[in-house]
Design an enzyme around this catalytic site. Structure first.
Site, PDB file in Angstrom:
ATOM      1  N   GLY A 138       0.832  -1.196   0.000  1.00 12.17           N
ATOM      2  CA  GLY A 138       0.000   0.000   0.000  1.00 12.17           C
ATOM      3  C   GLY A 138       0.865   1.243   0.000  1.00 12.17           C
ATOM      4  CE  LYS A 193       5.233   1.045  -4.732  1.00 11.42           C
ATOM      5  NZ  LYS A 193       6.249   1.644  -3.842  1.00 11.42           N
ATOM      6  CB  SER A 256       9.109   7.776  -2.967  1.00  9.65           C
ATOM      7  OG  SER A 256       9.461   6.869  -3.984  1.00  9.65           O
ATOM      8  NE  ARG A 257      13.115   2.554   0.076  1.00 11.08           N
ATOM      9  CZ  ARG A 257      12.982   1.340   0.600  1.00 11.08           C
ATOM     10  NH1 ARG A 257      14.025   0.722   1.111  1.00 11.08           N
ATOM     11  NH2 ARG A 257      11.822   0.729   0.598  1.00 11.08           N
ATOM     12  CD  GLU A 283      13.299  -4.318  -4.227  1.00 11.16           C
ATOM     13  OE1 GLU A 283      13.592  -4.758  -5.364  1.00 11.16           O
ATOM     14  OE2 GLU A 283      13.570  -4.923  -3.180  1.00 11.16           O
TER      15      GLU A 283
END
Length: 341
Positions: A138, A193, A256-257, A283
């Site tokens: 999520g 995403k 967000s990485r 990722e």
């Protein structure tokens, strides 16, 4: 919170694993957090902080970390896998003989295994066939969870009792856990995403407007849904928290990485330089490569993913790829609910 406390092992002492372990501890469960580095384990236990991944965030009393994998797994009724996808198989191998029959095995890793294009839940089912498997995914930025900011997540599994137990274990006044039976779709949403967060980070770095940002997120959702339906997921999953919800957060936040990696590339850094500066796993970098190749093999229209691949791995200039995307987009509308254009 459950009437019967769980014994939980959280494998992976990164930001998300630490945040999930914190919730479990606060909810009264017996929790052990597995980290590779004994020094990190000592700091978590003695100073109640994870200085590398969540610096400045106070961890709850009772948080127990250890570099001893077997110690962490002993007696566990549920195991949360929060290691990067590149280390997933290694940890599955190391832990397999210490996981009892019927243990709940929950993947928190938003990535894809290159050998066979397998999601983490598929690796769990293959390597730990004696366990009950679920996926947690999520719009879950770990720092905000650790700071107890209100957050929703999804536990996905065809096993309804597993979903209920995980909901009971994790639900609290700031962390709301929804359930879904579409494990494959929820997990694909979490993996896909990350690709588009890199793209929107790059776009932000070169100064695009809000109109462009809205276009990118909408087109990203179309691509994610189209790809997932081709792979067998439900398109409706992508209208929910684990689809568009996760996409909006990851593609819009400097926490967000993957967004941060994209932003640095947009500022002129190489891919290697951007990943090194991050100091954590993004990722989406691996996912771009795998998904672009799979889309090519199966003839799935994914111009953003393939354009991003061209920038990251083929050295094409960002401006050239953007121009190509704008020329190609006029032939396709933004309909995604049935998985196609």
């Amino acid at each position: 919170m459950t009437q019967q406390p769980e014994v939980a092992a959280v494998l992976g002492g990164g930001s998300f694993g630490t945040a999930i372990a914190s919730i479990l501890v606060q909810n009264g469960h017996q929790v052990r957090l597995w980290v590779r580095d004994p020094e990190t384990a000592a700091v978590i236990n003695n100073e109640r902080e994870n200085p590398r991944y969540l610096p400045g965030t106070e961890l709850p009393e009772g948080m127990q970390a250890s570099e001893d994998l077997i110690e962490c797994l002993t007696g566990a009724t549920m195991v949360f896998m929060a290691v990067p996808s590149k280390a997933f198989m290694e940890v599955l191998d190391q832990a397999r003989d210490h996981i009892p029959e019927g243990t709940l095995a929950i993947s928190c890793t938003k990535g894809i295994h290159a050998d066979g294009f397998l999601l983490m839940s598929q690796l769990l089912q293959r390597e730990w066939p004696h366990t009950r498997v679920g996926v947690l995914s999520g719009p879950n930025l770990a720092r905000e969870i650790a700071e107890r900011k209100f957050t929703g997540t999804v536990i996905a599994s065809a096993d309804a009792e597993l979903c209920k137990r995980v909901q009971d274990a994790l639900s609290c006044d700031y962390f709301r856990v929804y359930d879904s039976s579409d494990m494959f779709g929820v997990e694909l949403g979490g993996a896909l995403k990350n690709i588009y967060a890199i793209a929107t980070g790059m776009a932000a770095a070169v100064g695009v407007g809000d109109n462009t940002h809205g276009l990118l997120i909408t087109r990203s959702l179309a691509e994610m849904s189209r790809f997932a339906v081709q792979m067998g997921a439900s398109p409706l999953t992508f209208l929910g928290l684990a689809g568009v919800g996760d996409l909006i957060v990851t593609a819009s936040s400097s926490l967000s990485r993957n967004y941060r990696v994209g932003y640095q590339i947009g500022q002129g850094k190489s891919l290697d330089e951007a990943v090194a500066a991050l100091g954590q796993t993004a990722e989406g970098v691996n996912t771009v490569r795998l998904v672009a190749e799979r889309a090519r093999q199966q003839g799935i229209y994914m111009p953003l993913a393939t354009g991003l691949y061209a920038i990251l791995f083929e050295g094409q200039p960002l401006e050239q790829v953007i121009a190509g995307l704008m020329r190609g987009e006029h032939n396709h509308d933004v309909e995604f609910t049935m998985g196609g254009d």
